[in-house]
Write an enzyme that holds these catalytic residues in place. Structure first.
Site, short mmCIF file in Angstrom:
data_model
loop_
_atom_site.label_atom_id
_atom_site.label_comp_id
_atom_site.label_asym_id
_atom_site.label_seq_id
_atom_site.Cartn_x
_atom_site.Cartn_y
_atom_site.Cartn_z
N THR A 207 0.83 -1.22 0.00
CA THR A 207 0.00 0.00 0.00
C THR A 207 0.86 1.26 0.00
OG1 THR A 207 -0.13 0.03 2.43
CG2 THR A 207 -1.89 -1.12 1.24
N ASN A 209 0.92 4.77 1.70
CA ASN A 209 0.38 5.47 2.87
C ASN A 209 0.34 6.97 2.59
OD1 ASN A 209 0.45 3.56 5.64
ND2 ASN A 209 1.64 2.83 3.89
N GLU A 256 -4.44 4.21 3.59
CA GLU A 256 -3.57 3.34 2.81
C GLU A 256 -4.28 2.92 1.52
OE1 GLU A 256 -1.47 0.27 5.26
OE2 GLU A 256 -2.91 0.94 6.78
#
Length: 307
Positions: A207, A209, A256
């Protein structure tokens, strides 16, 4: 678009056609007013001006106000520029400014600073100390000081029946589609990609962030959303989690995004992330395997949505 950070900084020699307000969200109701503004300045005799304020007046006048805004200042600038506004004045709103009487505001600001030829305003606009003056007072001032007043009728605004407050409530309720209908575009957040705990990559879902600097920006309620972002001039689809990651005992709220079919280093890049649809609530799972299985289901939903 020229941007001024105070009424005192504004200087042009032409007459102006002006509107004013907080314009939080620059939603379809605001656009009724803004489009009239740009339609009134097709020649070189006048220039269009939007006068807005920051902080939001409620932040200053209501001590217990915890209002969050739909747009950061930069986001609002970009939205207004897209509409074709020529001049944007962002005036610092404070107690002193709030104490100007209606006539002081008209004379010292609208007439002496902006040399207005016309003001375009909603029928329910109120102004001056304690917001005691209304559209009728403004029309009287226009006759006295030599400017026209054009109002958006109650019928026009009722057809739209939208407000920044309604949009905020829809977003906080998780009703992104309703909010987007009211806005006339997909609600978006703007933030920088930072290094996270990198847990996602261990279960096959790396992911990005997102850190949002402006603490007054409204963040949707916790949950999983379908999103799009322009990365390196490409429109990339993804699924975004807003929440605390309860499965691994997280405490702090984070944002995320797992981007589909995308693998590139985007740390420290600023991303504009458009939020299209809400899939589900954030949940605490019994294990990382259970979380991984749910993410696979979310991914299927995401791909089906974009297909």
């Amino acid at each position: 678009m020229k941007i001024f950070h105070s009424i005192n900084d504004f200087q042009i020699t032409k007459k102006t056609i002006l509107t004013l307000g907080t314009f939080d969200g620059v939603h379809i109701g605001h656009k009724k007013i803004l489009q009239k503004l740009t339609q009134n300045t097709p020649n070189e005799d006048y220039e269009s001006v939007v006068l807005t304020f920051f902080p939001h007046p409620r932040m200053v006048l209501q001590e217990d106000s915890n209002i969050k805004l739909l747009n950061t200042i930069k986001e609002k600038q970009d939205l207004l520029e897209e509409i074709g506004i020529e001049n944007l004045v962002i005036h610092p709103f404070d107690e002193t400014f709030s104490q100007l009487t209606a006539e002081e505001f008209v004379k010292t600001v609208l007439v002496e600073k902006f040399h207005i030829q016309k003001i375009i305003i909603g029928h329910d606009h109120r102004f001056g100390r304690n917001r005691t003056a209304n559209i009728d007072h403004l029309i009287d001032f226009g006759k006295q000081y030599g400017f026209d007043v054009s109002q958006i009728s109650v019928q026009e605004l009722n057809e739209i029946s939208v407000s920044s407050t309604k949009i905020r409530n829809a977003i906080l309720d998780g009703n992104i589609q309703l909010a987007n209908d009211y806005l006339g575009y997909s609600y978006f957040i703007t933030g920088t990609v930072i290094t996270g705990k990198q847990l996602g990559r261990t279960i096959g879902f790396p992911t990005a962030n997102i850190k949002i600097e402006e603490n007054y920006k409204l963040i949707p309620q916790n949950g999983v959303y379908l999103v799009q972002a322009s990365i390196n001039s490409q429109l990339i689809n993804g699924m975004m989690n807003i929440g605390t990651n309860p499965t691994v005992g997280g405490q702090e709220k984070s944002i995320e995004i797992h981007f589909l079919d995308f693998d590139a280093d985007i740390y420290n890049q600023e991303l504009k992330v458009s939020i299209l649809h809400r899939i589900r609530d954030e949940k605490k799972f019994n294990s990382l395997q259970d979380l991984q299985e749910q993410l696979q289901k979310d991914k299927v939903i995401t791909k089906e949505y974009f297909n």
